[in-house]
Motif scaffolding. Structure first.
Motif, PDB file in Angstrom:
ATOM      1  N   ALA A   1      -7.711   2.531  -1.115  1.00  0.00           N
ATOM      2  CA  ALA A   1      -9.071   1.773  -1.603  1.00  0.00           C
ATOM      3  C   ALA A   1      -8.982   0.313  -1.260  1.00  0.00           C
ATOM      4  O   ALA A   1      -9.795  -0.554  -0.735  1.00  0.00           O
ATOM      5  N   ALA A   2      -7.851  -0.167  -1.983  1.00  0.00           N
ATOM      6  CA  ALA A   2      -7.397  -1.789  -2.157  1.00  0.00           C
ATOM      7  C   ALA A   2      -7.110  -2.109  -0.500  1.00  0.00           C
ATOM      8  O   ALA A   2      -7.633  -3.321  -0.202  1.00  0.00           O
TER       9      ALA A   2
ATOM     10  N   GLN B   1      -6.114  10.056   4.001  1.00  0.00           N
ATOM     11  CA  GLN B   1      -6.686   8.978   3.006  1.00  0.00           C
ATOM     12  C   GLN B   1      -6.828   7.994   3.774  1.00  0.00           C
ATOM     13  O   GLN B   1      -8.074   6.994   3.584  1.00  0.00           O
TER      14      GLN B   1
ATOM     15  N   CYS C   1       0.994  -1.191   0.031  1.00  0.00           N
ATOM     16  CA  CYS C   1      -0.115  -0.020  -0.109  1.00  0.00           C
ATOM     17  C   CYS C   1       0.903   1.252   0.084  1.00  0.00           C
ATOM     18  O   CYS C   1       1.808   1.445   0.716  1.00  0.00           O
TER      19      CYS C   1
ATOM     20  N   GLU D   1     -10.516  -2.630   1.339  1.00  0.00           N
ATOM     21  CA  GLU D   1     -10.977  -4.106   0.911  1.00  0.00           C
ATOM     22  C   GLU D   1     -10.653  -5.110   1.594  1.00  0.00           C
ATOM     23  O   GLU D   1     -11.349  -5.870   2.026  1.00  0.00           O
TER      24      GLU D   1
ATOM     25  N   ALA E   1     -10.761   6.237   4.770  1.00  0.00           N
ATOM     26  CA  ALA E   1     -11.224   4.899   3.989  1.00  0.00           C
ATOM     27  C   ALA E   1     -11.482   3.985   5.134  1.00  0.00           C
ATOM     28  O   ALA E   1     -12.512   2.891   5.194  1.00  0.00           O
TER      29      ALA E   1
ATOM     30  N   SER F   1      -1.643   7.268  -2.615  1.00  0.00           N
ATOM     31  CA  SER F   1      -2.202   6.855  -3.759  1.00  0.00           C
ATOM     32  C   SER F   1      -3.923   6.232  -3.201  1.00  0.00           C
ATOM     33  O   SER F   1      -4.081   5.476  -2.305  1.00  0.00           O
ATOM     34  N   GLU F   2      -4.889   7.198  -3.663  1.00  0.00           N
ATOM     35  CA  GLU F   2      -6.164   6.810  -3.216  1.00  0.00           C
ATOM     36  C   GLU F   2      -6.642   5.363  -3.805  1.00  0.00           C
ATOM     37  O   GLU F   2      -7.439   4.723  -2.887  1.00  0.00           O
ATOM     38  N   GLU F   3      -6.274   4.923  -4.944  1.00  0.00           N
ATOM     39  CA  GLU F   3      -6.566   3.666  -5.503  1.00  0.00           C
ATOM     40  C   GLU F   3      -5.861   2.653  -4.489  1.00  0.00           C
ATOM     41  O   GLU F   3      -6.407   1.681  -4.216  1.00  0.00           O
ATOM     42  N   SER F   4      -4.564   2.768  -3.866  1.00  0.00           N
ATOM     43  CA  SER F   4      -3.850   1.954  -3.193  1.00  0.00           C
ATOM     44  C   SER F   4      -4.690   1.942  -1.741  1.00  0.00           C
ATOM     45  O   SER F   4      -4.868   0.860  -1.228  1.00  0.00           O
TER      46      SER F   4
END
Length: 253
Positions: A68-69, A115, A59, A72, A119, A63-66
């Motif tokens: 978010a993962a 972030q 992570c 999850e 999340a 990074s917002e995508e990272s």
């Protein structure tokens, strides 16, 4: 996470690949937590997770995508979040400051912290007794020459922590900050001075016993394992040799 880990207390530690993050992951695991070790370096977090029976998550907190993962993997419930990812880059005066270094420090110490917190907050609330612990610094309280970029970023960490505590006042989530002073780890000063070992060693020259990563991890573990009604708002931690940011006892033979 698997069904076998879902019943255990869970913790996320960012920046877990080395230093304070790795030490904290080990101590929380020893306290019975299933620890999700989050960091950019896959080989390191995978080795750490295997060592402590945790879960490795590659992570990048900027990074917002990272992030978010990561959320999850965490799922619907989380007991403890240790926002440890951070760093200092450079030590030039403001007049010679490098804009990219300042952006990197703000991105990881403030934006990244936000972030990850944003999340994972629903999972922390869902636990019924969540804890957010942000790793700040004495640099977030006292300015010093050559440190404006880092001190500004760590002041940001402190203020985000204070604001979050106000905003979550009616939620079952505690918000804490630890602010270490001089801590000698394998990488912090080396990263700051771009691998210059002489400059890195000069930071600790003559100091017999600076704090270690384990010292800070021990304090973090104590903070997050207090009873749910006890909030340690902030804990400032320094070695005995450091009376203040500018007053350090050094002995040279």
């Amino acid at each position: 996470m698997t069904d076998s880990t879902a019943t255990r207390r869970t913790a996320v530690v960012t920046g877990a690949s080395s230093g304070i993050g790795a030490a904290t992951a080990r101590m929380l695991a020893a306290e019975g937590f299933h620890v999700l070790c989050a960091a950019r370096r896959a080989d390191r977090v995978e080795a750490l997770a295997a060592e402590i029976g945790g879960t490795a998550v590659v992570c990048d907190v900027t990074s917002e995508e990272s992030v978010a993962a990561l959320a999850e993997v965490v799922g619907d419930r989380l007991d403890v979040l240790v926002n440890n990812a951070g760093g200092a880059f450079g030590s030039t005066p403001v007049a010679q400051a490098d804009s990219d270094e300042w952006r990197r420090m703000y991105e990881v110490n403030v934006i990244g912290l936000m972030q990850v917190t944003r999340a994972l907050l629903p999972a922390l609330v869902a636990s019924g007794a969540g804890v957010i612990l942000n790793v700040g610094s004495t640099a977030g309280r006292i300015a010093y020459e050559g440190g404006a970029g880092y001190t500004a970023a760590k002041h940001g960490t402190q203020v985000v922590t204070e604001t979050l505590r106000l905003e979550l006042w009616d939620q079952p989530v505690r918000v804490c900050e630890i602010a270490p002073g001089m801590v000698k780890t394998d990488e912090f000063a080396l990263v700051r001075f771009e691998g210059d070992e002489e400059k890195a060693e000069a930071v600790y020259a003559g100091v017999a016993e600076p704090l270690t990563a384990e010292d800070v991890a021990d304090a973090i573990t104590w903070m997050v394992t207090r009873p749910p009604h006890v909030n340690i708002d902030e804990l400032v931690l320094r070695p005995r040799a450091q009376a203040a940011q500018h007053k350090v006892h050094r002995v040279f033979e």
